[in-house]
Design an enzyme around this catalytic site. Structure first.
Site, PDB file in Angstrom:
ATOM      1  N   ASP A  34      -0.927   7.848   5.071  1.00 27.25           N
ATOM      2  CA  ASP A  34      -1.717   7.848   3.841  1.00 27.25           C
ATOM      3  C   ASP A  34      -1.017   8.723   2.812  1.00 27.25           C
ATOM      4  O   ASP A  34      -0.472   9.774   3.163  1.00 27.25           O
ATOM      5  CB  ASP A  34      -3.133   8.372   4.081  1.00 27.25           C
ATOM      6  N   ASP A  56       3.821   6.926   0.855  1.00 29.38           N
ATOM      7  CA  ASP A  56       3.264   5.919  -0.045  1.00 29.38           C
ATOM      8  C   ASP A  56       3.856   4.569   0.329  1.00 29.38           C
ATOM      9  O   ASP A  56       5.084   4.377   0.267  1.00 29.38           O
ATOM     10  CB  ASP A  56       3.626   6.285  -1.480  1.00 29.38           C
ATOM     11  N   VAL A  57       3.014   3.605   0.690  1.00 32.11           N
ATOM     12  CA  VAL A  57       3.506   2.307   1.160  1.00 32.11           C
ATOM     13  C   VAL A  57       4.192   1.496   0.062  1.00 32.11           C
ATOM     14  O   VAL A  57       4.893   0.533   0.362  1.00 32.11           O
ATOM     15  CB  VAL A  57       2.375   1.461   1.780  1.00 32.11           C
ATOM     16  N   ASN A  83      -3.435  -1.571   6.168  1.00 32.76           N
ATOM     17  CA  ASN A  83      -4.779  -1.382   5.613  1.00 32.76           C
ATOM     18  C   ASN A  83      -4.773  -0.732   4.232  1.00 32.76           C
ATOM     19  O   ASN A  83      -5.752  -0.851   3.497  1.00 32.76           O
ATOM     20  CB  ASN A  83      -5.603  -0.532   6.581  1.00 32.76           C
ATOM     21  N   SER A 134      -9.127  -9.360   1.998  1.00 33.89           N
ATOM     22  CA  SER A 134     -10.490  -9.175   1.494  1.00 33.89           C
ATOM     23  C   SER A 134     -11.135 -10.534   1.330  1.00 33.89           C
ATOM     24  O   SER A 134     -10.449 -11.549   1.162  1.00 33.89           O
ATOM     25  CB  SER A 134     -10.466  -8.458   0.140  1.00 33.89           C
ATOM     26  N   SER A 136     -12.349 -11.284  -1.236  1.00 37.05           N
ATOM     27  CA  SER A 136     -11.931 -11.625  -2.604  1.00 37.05           C
ATOM     28  C   SER A 136     -10.634 -12.424  -2.625  1.00 37.05           C
ATOM     29  O   SER A 136     -10.291 -12.987  -3.666  1.00 37.05           O
ATOM     30  CB  SER A 136     -11.759 -10.349  -3.433  1.00 37.05           C
ATOM     31  N   TYR A 147      -6.966  -7.761  -8.105  1.00 34.77           N
ATOM     32  CA  TYR A 147      -7.344  -7.464  -6.722  1.00 34.77           C
ATOM     33  C   TYR A 147      -7.419  -8.738  -5.887  1.00 34.77           C
ATOM     34  O   TYR A 147      -6.817  -8.838  -4.811  1.00 34.77           O
ATOM     35  CB  TYR A 147      -8.689  -6.741  -6.714  1.00 34.77           C
ATOM     36  N   LYS A 151      -4.914 -10.005  -2.737  1.00 37.38           N
ATOM     37  CA  LYS A 151      -5.412 -10.247  -1.382  1.00 37.38           C
ATOM     38  C   LYS A 151      -5.170 -11.692  -0.945  1.00 37.38           C
ATOM     39  O   LYS A 151      -4.918 -11.951   0.241  1.00 37.38           O
ATOM     40  CB  LYS A 151      -6.898  -9.899  -1.314  1.00 37.38           C
ATOM     41  N   THR A 182     -18.722   1.592   2.564  1.00 41.30           N
ATOM     42  CA  THR A 182     -17.855   2.761   2.511  1.00 41.30           C
ATOM     43  C   THR A 182     -18.404   3.748   1.479  1.00 41.30           C
ATOM     44  O   THR A 182     -19.242   3.402   0.631  1.00 41.30           O
ATOM     45  CB  THR A 182     -16.435   2.366   2.100  1.00 41.30           C
TER      46      THR A 182
END
Length: 250
Positions: A34, A56-57, A83, A134, A136, A147, A151, A182
């Protein structure tokens, strides 16, 4: 070390942290990645023995270093759970290119970079990828041009991975969470939005972080050894009910 090793990105909170706890309970060794170093430090004691990867990915050099750290620490990788993600909702005409790129560089580029860097270890272990998209990405909705598109691209990337990596024994699957209870969601969802989701979801409630984590853990396990290229909507039936919630259009 003989236990299987899982690397989970975006592991400092939410679905990532819940998955880390569940998979550790199933006997996995866990690496938690993370970029939020403060939250990662808080989360780490909740998964005793886990290794912290403060990277950082979206940054190729940091992804390469993360994979190097995993190999140095464990000598193997059996599961990569992509994730890490960011959300930025707004009307199409207000989504400038920088907002678009901010979403894409984590949600899509990060999945691509981490997966590419992990492939040699996953081939060696005949391991698996689980990408978190997601709902979405499966159904259009207002205010989600960046977003939702990111996804949807993750869903297609998963299918590409499954098609190309299957001959090496590497499985690739995708989870599409619906509304999940969450801390972030509860902070930004008004009561009107919560009520609208409850009305639209056949199970009449939000999902929990642990419920998504259990689906991820299953796809990483040998119980899913003949499952690859699949897109699983863990959404309480939301994808079956059509599109559009008036409460989300403001």
């Amino acid at each position: 070390m003989s236990s299987k090793v899982a690397l989970i990105t975006g592991a400092a909170r939410g679905i990532g942290l819940a998955t880390a706890k569940l998979m550790q309970a199933d006997g996995w060794q866990i690496a938690m990645l993370d970029r939020d170093t403060d939250e990662l430090a808080i989360a780490l004691p909740q998964v005793p023995g886990a290794v912290a990867l403060p990277y950082d990915v979206s940054q190729p050099d940091q992804v390469d270093q993360a994979m190097s750290d995993v190999f140095d620490q464990f000598g193997r990788l059996d599961a990569l759970v992509n994730n890490a993600g960011v959300a930025d909702f707004g009307p199409i005409e207000q989504t400038d290119f920088q907002r678009w790129r901010t979403v894409m560089e984590t949600n899509l580029d990060g999945v691509f970079l981490c997966s590419q860097a992990a492939i040699p270890m996953l081939k060696a272990s005949r391991g698996c990828l689980v990408n978190i998209a997601s709902i979405s990405g499966l159904r259009a909705s207002t205010l989600r041009v960046a977003y939702g598109t990111s996804k949807a691209a993750v869903i297609q990337l998963t299918k590409q991975q499954a098609a190309e990596l299957g001959e090496f024994g590497v499985r690739a699957n995708c989870i599409c969470p619906g509304p999940v209870r969450t801390k972030l969601a509860m902070a930004v969802h008004s009561q009107e939005i919560i009520d609208a989701y409850h009305d639209a979801i056949p199970l009449n409630r939000y999902g929990s972080e642990a419920e998504i984590g259990h689906a991820i853990a299953f796809l990483c396990s040998q119980k899913a050894s003949y499952i690859t290229g699949q897109i699983l909507a863990a959404d309480g039936g939301f994808d079956s009910t059509g599109v559009g919630l008036p409460a989300l259009r403001d």
